[in-house]
Scaffold this active site. Structure first.
Site, short mmCIF file in Angstrom:
data_model
loop_
_atom_site.label_atom_id
_atom_site.label_comp_id
_atom_site.label_asym_id
_atom_site.label_seq_id
_atom_site.Cartn_x
_atom_site.Cartn_y
_atom_site.Cartn_z
CB ALA A 1 -0.91 -0.19 1.11
CB ILE B 1 0.17 3.97 4.45
CG1 ILE B 1 0.74 4.37 6.01
CG2 ILE B 1 -0.38 2.22 4.34
CD1 ILE B 1 0.83 5.56 5.88
CB ALA B 2 3.90 -0.29 2.49
CG HIS C 1 -6.17 -4.54 9.84
ND1 HIS C 1 -6.14 -3.31 10.63
CD2 HIS C 1 -5.50 -4.35 8.67
CE1 HIS C 1 -5.57 -2.50 9.87
NE2 HIS C 1 -5.22 -2.89 8.74
CE LYS D 1 -5.31 5.74 11.21
NZ LYS D 1 -5.42 6.71 9.76
CG ASP E 1 -8.26 7.17 6.74
OD1 ASP E 1 -7.12 6.50 7.04
OD2 ASP E 1 -7.90 8.09 5.90
#
Lengths: 364, 364
Positions: B20, B22-23, B89, B107, B192
């Site tokens: 992703a 964010i990774a 998750h 998160k 989010d």
């Protein structure tokens, strides 16, 4: 024909009805305003009025009246400033209007909209100008912020407004002040400070009334049931939401933040600016997170607005300008200010009712 | 015996589960953290993992896995970072913990507390460290603000907290992003962005759960029922109140203001600081209006806090430090971080339930 802003016109002659602490501030404001003067001061005790005249350095001939009745009978008085306890507003504002005096009325304007309506009807009937004493409305920063809010490229449609107004009252205040006595001001912190929050929220949305008001279960009251702190949310049908909190038990605050689809405007001293000669607000528009979300594309911009007079003097000046217009042209009072006061009072009533109903939502 | 902060100890070996956006940020953070390294990247497509390794300049030997299963079977991997869609998750965090991998989980941690509890139970049972990816918790500004909040002379008992987190999503985001797809992340903006608001509020009150949560009737959802914007109020029995608003439809905001009896703390970039090397907040304490209320006795003080590493690298460093402690001493995972995650999730659940119940107050 002379215009109402003509400097050769005589100043509007004010009478001060009551020697409350706030009256000192307005006395100074009237002295600073170029088109207004004080010619009389009334108290229930003539000696107190004389002391007020002396300690506020008012001119020699300023008349001291020993009753409010005498002040409104004073034919030289064109306009009254009324800083009396809220419960007395309807009596004395109506009486003053009936005598043809223009009315500058301290906020909250009344204990409820029904009382305010009596005041507004009397002012309209007698063709006198009405304005409430919400000073920050007259600061040039407020006009500048309204320009920003009105520019579709800067903030965009408003989504969220939040306001907080508070101060930490002294034990003496909480014991004796008129603002927490049910016989004098039953609205407590809601009337004194929530008024500012509600006004600011309405101002931001161009006075569009919310469709509902809901008090939040965060109320502090004194033994007499007068509100020392409360909070509420206001809702519009388009999904816009406003929240506010007012308190006599919290630190000094006068915050408002307005978030729109594309920008936001924030300040922490909207009601009383930190300093007299200028005031600022923060504007963020079109900001986004930088790649990888490791920062922002821009930081808030501080917009500084200078003012040549303190906001309360600008308020007096604007009020006196409207009075002059009526005096010089025989025209009607400006309906803008009574209309704004009434909407503020209506929202305040709805919040109070929601509290009394156990935090039920109140449709407006 | 070597301490867990000993620089001679080998770095914690991370596997990245999913490529992703964010990774990329966490990959950079792991590279910056002095005690962590990436040794493997997994995607459902090995080629995608290889591309991620190349485009993020990971070392030659970094292993590319074509399934998440392969990553958790990789014996060299000590800890996994999981940026998968929220609904996945529970499956993959539990599977990773079962294989003895420490879990750094993006998160919102789960779609509800019940799912999170399964994850936390698996981590506890397998004695692996759990931490959620709330980066701002690890910025030194956060620690400095907590010192300020804890100093009874500065803020005093908290009365009001307000937080807003939002960004204006692109049409493409609103069409396709995983954060608005009910099969992948049913919590939408609440998960989010509301996550940040709730966490910040809980952080401010030392993680004391509110007694009730009430969503405000200010909800926007997409056609699939996923939240694009919502707001809520949280209440504590001592009268403390918090309000928050989170939105994919508003300007970029990350505000929190905390008002106490004697001071306040405010900032507008708490989740992602404006810049990486330092961040600030505004502190007002003991301010009062000057005589006649024509100004304030003091203006807010800007407190600037420098940081030697970006907050996400400090998060990785802290997580790796805790993992090292377990590795070196055979000790238990630190329960602080799972506990904080769980409380955040519980409040999020209560807000969601309040929305589902038509804005009824939900007792916690």
């Amino acid at each position: 024909m002379a215009s109402a802003t003509d400097e050769s016109l005589p100043n509007i002659q004010f009478g001060i009805m009551g020697c409350a602490e706030i009256a000192k501030k307005i006395t100074r404001a009237i002295a600073l305003a170029p088109n207004a003067s004080i010619i009389a001061v009334a108290s229930r005790d003539a000696e107190k009025a004389r002391r007020f005249i002396a300690s506020n350095a008012l001119p020699e001939g300023t008349r001291a009246h020993g009753s409010y009745e005498a002040l409104i009978e004073d034919e030289g008085v064109e306009a009254v400033y009324i800083p009396l306890p809220t419960k007395l507003h309807v009596l004395w504002a109506v009486a003053a209007a009936a005598k043809g005096k223009h009315v500058l009325l301290e906020k909250p304007t009344a204990v409820n909209a029904s009382d305010l309506d009596k005041i507004l009807a009397a002012c309209e009937h007698n063709r006198v100008q009405f304005m409430d004493g919400t000073m920050w409305m007259h600061h040039p920063r407020t006009a500048r912020m309204k320009e920003v809010l009105s520019d579709p490229g800067l903030i965009g449609p408003i989504q969220l407004i939040h306001s907080s107004c508070s101060f930490s009252a002294t034990p003496e205040f909480l014991e004796n002040n008129i603002r927490i006595r049910p016989d004098l001001d039953s609205l407590g912190a809601l009337g004194d400070l929530g008024w500012y929050c509600i006004r600011a929220i309405l101002w931001a949305v161009d006075y569009q009334l919310p469709s509902s008001a809901t008090a939040l279960p965060a109320v502090h009251s004194n033994n007499a049931g007068v509100l020392l702190a409360c909070a509420a949310s206001l809702h519009w049908d388009d999904g816009k939401v406003a929240t506010f909190h007012c308190s006599f038990l919290s630190n000094t605050s006068m915050d408002i933040s307005v978030h729109g689809a594309s920008g936001s405007l924030q300040l922490t001293d909207f009601g009383i600016p930190y300093r007299e000669d200028s005031a600022s607000f923060e504007l963020t528009t079109g900001a986004h997170f930088r790649e990888l979300h490791i920062g922002w594309s821009k930081t808030p911009e501080e917009v500084l607005v200078a003012t040549y007079l303190p906001q309360e003097a600008l308020m007096v000046q604007e009020f006196a300008r409207l009075v002059r217009l009526i005096r010089s042209s025989g025209g009607h009072p400006d309906p803008k200010w009574p209309g704004i006061s009434r909407k503020t009072q209506l929202v305040m009533d709805a919040v109070k009712r929601s509290i009394d109903l156990g935090f039920k939502s109140v449709t407006m």
